[in-house]
Every structure is written in structure tokens, then in C-alpha cells.
Enzyme design. Structure first.
Site, short mmCIF file in Angstrom:
data_model
loop_
_atom_site.label_atom_id
_atom_site.label_comp_id
_atom_site.label_asym_id
_atom_site.label_seq_id
_atom_site.Cartn_x
_atom_site.Cartn_y
_atom_site.Cartn_z
N PHE A 23 8.23 -1.89 -40.50
CA PHE A 23 9.62 -1.91 -40.05
C PHE A 23 10.39 -0.68 -40.53
O PHE A 23 11.61 -0.64 -40.48
CB PHE A 23 10.31 -3.19 -40.54
N GLN A 41 8.44 -7.40 -28.44
CA GLN A 41 9.32 -6.57 -29.27
C GLN A 41 10.68 -7.23 -29.43
O GLN A 41 11.24 -7.30 -30.53
CB GLN A 41 9.50 -5.19 -28.61
N LYS A 69 13.50 4.18 -21.97
CA LYS A 69 14.46 4.51 -23.04
C LYS A 69 13.89 4.05 -24.39
O LYS A 69 13.25 4.83 -25.07
CB LYS A 69 15.84 3.91 -22.75
N GLY A 70 14.02 2.82 -24.79
CA GLY A 70 13.49 2.38 -26.08
C GLY A 70 13.94 0.97 -26.39
O GLY A 70 15.03 0.56 -25.99
N GLU A 87 14.54 -0.90 -31.78
CA GLU A 87 15.72 -1.08 -32.63
C GLU A 87 16.75 -2.02 -32.01
O GLU A 87 17.31 -2.88 -32.70
CB GLU A 87 16.38 0.28 -32.92
#
Length: 746
Positions: free
Chosen positions: A249, A645, A708-709, A712
Site C-alpha cells: 500500500f 481494486q 486514467k487510474g 488511490e
């Protein structure tokens, strides 16, 4: 010719799933090298002071012991004299503090010795015989007590444009003169990385100038660079293997003292050395989310338009390194506010250095910002979702640029429908089921859609399969699976015809896995490598078949044992003929980000989390009964692994909101919570069946894939969503995490 099925977007199973669940996957502590030895670290029993002596005689005489190494007899490490003297610089190789270099103690359980033996049991027994004597000094481990000594990071002082500097838009602290205003303080305590795989390393000097390490790391190339510098070696003489990583992490983004200690030990005994930290040492030796105090002031008009925000934060760091994180980043760009002020400070304590933890900074800052948004909506008697819509930003107010893409409104709609937001009541405590109070809350998250440069190696093998190689690691999101899908789509091959090898610093250059940037960065490199392979093969095929000379590379198709063309299946060349013309090597392609795009657009992923909670009126027990996480993360390469995720981040957010808290007894500077009996993390019983929804619209500027992602934004905003739901259920506003029953029963 049958058109291959599209792979990007498919719910494909993990390509390494079978290896992991059957035990075939080899992790850093599982490599069995000839002559392997075992090491155990001995930590200091004080928090600050100097070592006056270390009694190692009993340990050295213990059965099977090969070496006991301390600062009294450690070999000289070349890089220790030149690196890490400036605490304002981010740490590499353990930071400015160097293991076994001097007699200073800077935090409790700092390594003071390493014992190497021919078995783990013997090393552990001998380590218990090592006794240190100290000249103890007064220590400080409480951020609350040290807030008055907090300071602007040195890196910000040196650079006026540094993001850690004070930020101002409009009038300073304008909220203080607002007609409707609030001012609240928030605390996020120390939280500790606790992945399933403990931090571990197997160090092997294959020659006096050649080092191989099997390491729990998130970046093989960064780790190689760190230890090459430490030992004064060419980078090509250091090899780092991290084929499998059992969860990370952020704590494996750093090169820590235990790694240096193992390498020193391997040098001394001239045999491979294996070192794995204990669960207790994971609390003290490899970083944590820093304890952070925040104060947020906000003002708004009666019709729900924000007029000013001031957000201040103080985070803890060590005395030997200035650790900083982006605690205030989300506040500066998420909502429309003509007046906005942020101030970030750090306070040095006698603790080990913090390190980035999933959603670094943003997860901490979002707790304050999103809680304050809920507080202001309550003051105004406006639905919290409606309040956010009234202050929605159509472009980045901090950088004054358009978004590369932003579909947060779509996320709002998806999440609100799934959680049943229409059942939420404005008046807290209005919904009840027997002794259980029911409430609804929401929290928004954002994180930069970062993209760096990367390379990928690709080779066509004689059996018609394709081999891809990248130095990137996989800390859990399914990197190899996503890259296989990208390659399969680009080449027009079935996924089982593609093998993606990773986690070796000798492979093609790749960034460290962190910051939600791997698919954005390595994905384009894989895509471009596949296109380059097709072009190379087309050129080779043209020498024997004229149809290929005028063909476009996108028309080149891999068939069973042949290279052929779309629309012209008669044009085909056997792979075997083409491979005879290739000089045995890989096609290597480097992918770099588009410079203008990142300058002209603000690139972010966005998320919103909706929580339904049940709070027992008599006991204060909190149960998260429903959690819905929605993401605007561009193109979703694999909905199954992406959903994993998001669910993992949501569970982490439950821990952040309700249970995680690493407690130090400040009298001794020592953690009280140092195992899973006292440091609580969510288990299945704490976690509902998290519902996940993706907008799944490509971003046109981050990269050609439109990604993009996710990593987080999966956790950023979850903790405040739960805190806000608890307020809606009970009318009690808890501003210090974790929200435990005792705080609700006061």
C-alpha cells in the site's frame, strides 16, 4: 477470417491467479539458494539517545551463528558517507539514517544489530541474547505536543512554486467574515501498512561487485538504483527480482534499513542471507500513514454557494527526514470557491519516517474536506449531494485549465441510485430499525491521472506466442492481466497466446508501481511495442510477399502460425520464415507522455462513495450495511480486476473510518498496538458486499488507451462517507478517527 474478440473491457481472470492460490508463486522470502542463511534484526529498546555498548558474546557463541553485526564491526558501505545528508530530500536507501553507521538512536526499535545463522530458529534464539546499553535522552513522539514547533518543509522554502507552499486564491481566510460559516478540527491517527506479505529480502553477492536481491519492493529499478548507489556499483551489476508481491500500500516504495542490513550481512558471511521482518517490526521499521491534525474553515451563502475555504494541516515526520504528502491537494481543486487558503506544515518527532499510504495525503485531506462539506450542507439544510452539485467545478480552479475529462456527475447519479440515497432524511436520527439507527453519507475522492515514461520488450516466439517483458512489479491490481489484455487487443491474438513477464530489473525500464500510474504508463508502452512488432514483421514479410509492402501495420494479423492481412487472408507468411530473418532479439519500444497534453489539461480520476450505516443506539456499534463506490477512471481495461481494486480500497476505508489506530505510549515512545490483536483491520464480518460502478468513458488526452487510474480513488473519500453516514444516523459529529463506540456513547 474470424475477428478476434475484444479483450480490453473483458472480465478476464487473473493470468497469475492459479499460481497464487496453489502456492506456485514464489515471493521474496521463499527463494531457496545454495548455502542460504537466515537473519534476524535486533531493535533498540529506547527511543532516543546513544548506544554505549552492545553485548554480543553470548549470541556469537550460540549454535549455528555465523555473524553478529553492529555499528562496532559493520563493514564500510561507500554510499553511507555521501548520500542522505540533507533531511529535506526524500529518502532513498533508508533515508539520511544509515543502519549500523553510528551509535545514535533516533526511534524505538531502530535496528542495532543483525544476527545471521544457519537456521531461522537459531538466528531468532541468538538475537534474543544480544543486549544493548544506552545513554538515554528525552524524546518527543506526540504530534499534539509538538504542533507549536511545526514548520514549512525545507523543499517549499527553497522553491516558491513547490506544491507544499502556502496557497492563496482570492482573499486570505475570507471564511472568517462569512455570514454562514463553520470551523472544525479533524484528526487522522497513525495507520500502519499491514499487507499479507511481510517485508522481506534475500540478498546474494554473486561476486564482490555483483549483487542480486529478491525483495519485497514496488519498484525493481528504483531499488536497483538505490543499492547500486549505496555500494558504489554500476546499476547493471545489481539485479532486483520481485516477480510476486503479496500486497503493498506504499511501504514498499521506500528502500529501508532492513534491506541494507541484509546486504551488509550477506557481504560479511559471503553467503545468501534471507531476512523477513516480524509482524511487530512492520509497525516500527517500514513506515506508516502519518498522524495528521487538520483545521478547516468554510463559509457559504444561504442558497448553498461556497464563498471561502481555509484548510490547514500539520503532519508528523521523523527528525532525520522531512516527509511530506499532498494532504491539501483535493481542497484546492475540487469545489468552486472564489477565496481559498491552504497551509501545510510538518513536525519532527522521534519516530521512524512515515511513508506514502494508499491515497497518500489525499485520503487524509479528504476526511476533513468531505466532512466539512457535509457539515456545511447540514447548516444550510441542503442535501449533501445537491450542495456538491451547486459547487461543481467545470474546469480546474487551481490551475485554470480544462479537465482532460470529468464525469463525476455521472458517478453521483450511479451511486445515489444504487445506495438508495432518496431514503436519506435531512434530519439526523430520523430512520430507525428497532435499536438500530440508520444513516446515509457520501464522500468524494480525486487523484492525479499521472503518466510517466516506460519501455516494453516484445518478441514473437516460434510457436506463435508473444513474450512481453517489463521491469514493473504487481502489488495486487492485476498488472500482468491488464497488460495481456492490451497486447491481445493490439495484436489480435487470444490472451493465452501472450505471456507477460515482470518484476525483474533486467527487463525493460518501467516505473515504480504506485500513484495509480501503471496502466497509464506501462500500458501505452505495451501497446506501442505490439504495434512496432507488427510493423517490423510486416517489413520482413514484404521481402517475400508484395501484398505486405503496401499494407498498414494495423491490417497485419497474427493467425495460426502465419502472419496475414485483414481482408486478404491469401497473403500470408509463416512465422518460421520471419524468425529466420530476426537477429534473435526483442523489439524494444519506449513510450513517453505527450508533453502538451499535460500542460494544457488537468488530468484527474474521480470517485464518489456512498455509505449506508447502522448504529446500535445502546452500544454504539457501527455496521456498514451498504457501500457503493463509483469511479470516473477513463477506459476500464478489466472490469473484474478494476472492481477488485475499488472493493479493496473501500475495505481499507472502512478500516480507516472505524478501527485503524497505531497508538504510541508517549512516555516510552513505544507502540502499544503491535499485532493484530490490538491493531484492528477489517475482516469479512466488517465489510458489506461493496457495489462498484464505472462510468467507463475514455480520457482523450492521458494516453491512447483512454485510461486514467483507480488505485488511490478507491479509498479517497470512503472514511468521510462513513463518518457522514454516522452523523446522519445519530446526530453526533465525530472528527477524530477511528470512530469507535466509546466516542458515540459520550
Amino acid at each position: 477470417m474470424k475477428t478476434p474478440e475484444k479483450q480490453i473491457g473483458a472480465r478476464m481472470n487473473r493470468v497469475d491467479g492459479r499460481q497464487k492460490v496453489t502456492g506456485a508463486a514464489t515471493y521474496s522470502a521463499e527463494y531457496q539458494l545454495p548455502g542460504i542463511t537466515y537473519a534476524v534484526l535486533v531493535g533498540s529498546t529506547i527511543t532516543k539517545g546513544r548506544i554505549t555498548s552492545i553485548d554480543t558474546k553470548a549470541a556469537e557463541r550460540a549454535p549455528g551463528v555465523l555473524a553478529v553485526i553492529t555499528h562496532f564491526n559493520s563493514p564500510k558501505v561507500p554510499g553511507f558517507d555521501t548520500a542522505g545528508k540533507d533531511p529535506s530530500q526524500p529518502a532513498t536507501v533508508g533515508g539520511p539514517i544509515k543502519v549500523f553507521k553510528d551509535d545514535k538512536i533516533r526511534f524505538n526499535d531502530q535496528p542495532i544489530a543483525i544476527v545471521v545463522a544457519d537456521s531461522l530458529e537459531r538466528a531468532r534464539f541468538a538475537a534474543g541474547l544480544v543486549k544493548g546499553q544506552y545513554a538515554q535522552e528525552k524524546h518527543q513522539t506526540s504530534l499534539e505536543a509538538a504542533k507549536s514547533q511545526a514548520f514549512l518543509p525545507t523543499s517549499a522554502k527553497k522553491n516558491p512554486k513547490h506544491p507544499m507552499n502556502d496557497y492563496q486564491r482570492g482573499q486570505v481566510d475570507a471564511y472568517k467574515t462569512g455570514a454562514i460559516k463553520l470551523e472544525s478540527e479533524y484528526v487522522v491517527p497513525t495507520e500502519v501498512h499491514q499487507p499479507m506479505e511481510l517485508q522481506a529480502i534475500t540478498a546474494h553477492w554473486e561476486a564482490p561487485d555483483r549483487l542480486t536481491i529478491y525483495d519485497k519492493t514496488q519498484g525493481t529499478m528504483a531499488t536497483r538504483r538505490d543499492f547500486a548507489r549505496e555500494w558504489g556499483l554500476p546499476e547493471e551489476n545489481v539485479k532486483v527480482i520481485a516477480t510476486y508481491v503479496g500486497g503493498a500500500f506504499g511501504n514498499a516504495l521506500h528502500s529501508w534499513q532492513h534491506e541494507s542490513a541484509a546486504i551488509i550481512a550477506a557481504r560479511v558471511v559471503n553467503r545468501p542471507v534471507k531476512l523477513m521482518l516480524t509482524r511487530e517490526q512492520m509497525f516500527t521499521m517500514v513506515g506508516y500513514r502519518p498522524y495528521t491534525w487538520q483545521k478547516l474553515g468554510m463559509s457559504a451563502t444561504p442558497d448553498g454557494k461556497i464563498t471561502a475555504i481555509t484548510h490547514e494541516a500539520i503532519g508528523q515526520t521523523s527528525t532525520f527526514e522531512e516527509f511530506t504528502e499532498s494532504t491539501l491537494a483535493q481542497t484546492r481543486m475540487m469545489y468552486e470557491s472564489p477565496n481559498l487558503t491552504t497551509r501545510y506544515r510538518i513536525a519532527s518527532l522521534d519516530v521512524n519516517s512515515p511513508i506514502w499510504m494508499r491515497g497518500p495525503g489525499e485520503a487524509t485531506g479528504a476526511f476533513a474536506l468531505e466532512s466539512a462539506m457535509d457539515e456545511m450542507a447540514h447548516l444550510l439544510n441542503i442535501d449533501p449531494l445537491e450542495f456538491r452539485l451547486r459547487n461543481y467545478t467545470e474546469q480546474d480552479p487551481e490551475k485554470n485549465r480544462p479537465w482532460s475529462s470529468k464525469f463525476l456527475k455521472e458517478c453521483y447519479q450511479l451511486g445515489a441510485e444504487r445506495v438508495g440515497w432518496n431514503k436519506r432524511q435531512l434530519k439526523p436520527g430520523s430512520l430507525r430499525d428497532g435499536d438500530w439507527l440508520i444513516g446515509y453519507g457520501m464522500g468524494v475522492g480525486t487523484f492525479g491521472a499521472h503518466r510517466g515514461s516506460s519501455k516494453a520488450n516484445i518478441r514473437l516466439l516460434p510457436n506463435g506466442t508473444v513474450l512481453l517483458q517489463s521491469a514493473v512489479t504487481d502489488i495486487g491490481p492485476g498488472t500482468a492481466t491488464a497488460m495481456t489484455q492490451i497486447a491481445a487487443d493490439t495484436l489480435g491474438l487470444a490472451p493465452e497466446k501472450i505471456k507477460f513477464e515482470l518484476g525483474n530489473s533486467n527487463f525493460a525500464q518501467a516505473p515504480t508501481q504506485g500513484g495509480s500510474a501503471i496502466v497509464n504508463t506501462v500500458g501505452p508502452a505495451v501497446q506501442e511495442a505490439c504495434l512496432a512488432l507488427k510493423e517490423k514483421l510486416r517489413t520482413l514479410a514484404a521481402s517475400s510477399n508484395a501484398a505486405f509492402a503496401s499494407a498498414k501495420k494495423e491490417d497485419v494479423v497474427f493467425a495460426e502460425g502465419y502472419l496475414t492481412l485483414n481482408g486478404n487472408p491469401a497473403a500470408r507468411v509463416p512465422f518460421a520464415d520471419l524468425l529466420q530473418q530476426v537477429d534473435g532479439g526483442f523489439v524494444t519500444v519506449e513510450s513517453k507522455p505527450q508533453g502538451n497534453a499535460s500542460k494544457n489539461y488537468s488530468m484527474y480520476s474521480f470517485s464518489v462513495h456512498f455509505a449506508e450505516v447502522r448504529v446500535h443506539a445502546l452500544t454504539g456499534e457501527v455496521r456498514v450495511s451498504k457501500l457503493v463506490s463509483c469511479a470516473d477512471a477513463g477506459t476500464i481495461v478489466n472490469e473484474k480486476t478494476a472492481g477488485n481494486q475499488m472493493k479493496g480500497g473501500a475495505v481499507g476505508g472502512i478500516g480507516m473510518a472505524l478501527m485503524e489506530h497505531a497508538i504510541i505510549d508517549d512516555r516510552f515512545g513505544r507502540y502499544i498496538t503491535k499485532d493484530f490483536a490490538d491493531y484492528h483491520v477489517p475482516v469479512h464480518a466488517d465489510s458489506p458486499d461493496v457495489q462498484v460502478a464505472f462510468v467507463n468513458k475514455p480520457d482523450p488526452y492521458v494516453n491512447a488507451l483512454g485510461t486514467k487510474g483507480i488505485g488511490e480513488i478507491a479509498i479517497i473519500g470512503v472514511a468521510p462517507a462513513i463518518a457522514n453516514a454516522i452523523f446522519n444516523a445519530t446526530g453526533k459529529r465525530i472528527r477524530e478517527l477511528p470512530i469507535t463506540p466509546d466516542k458515540l456513547l459520550v
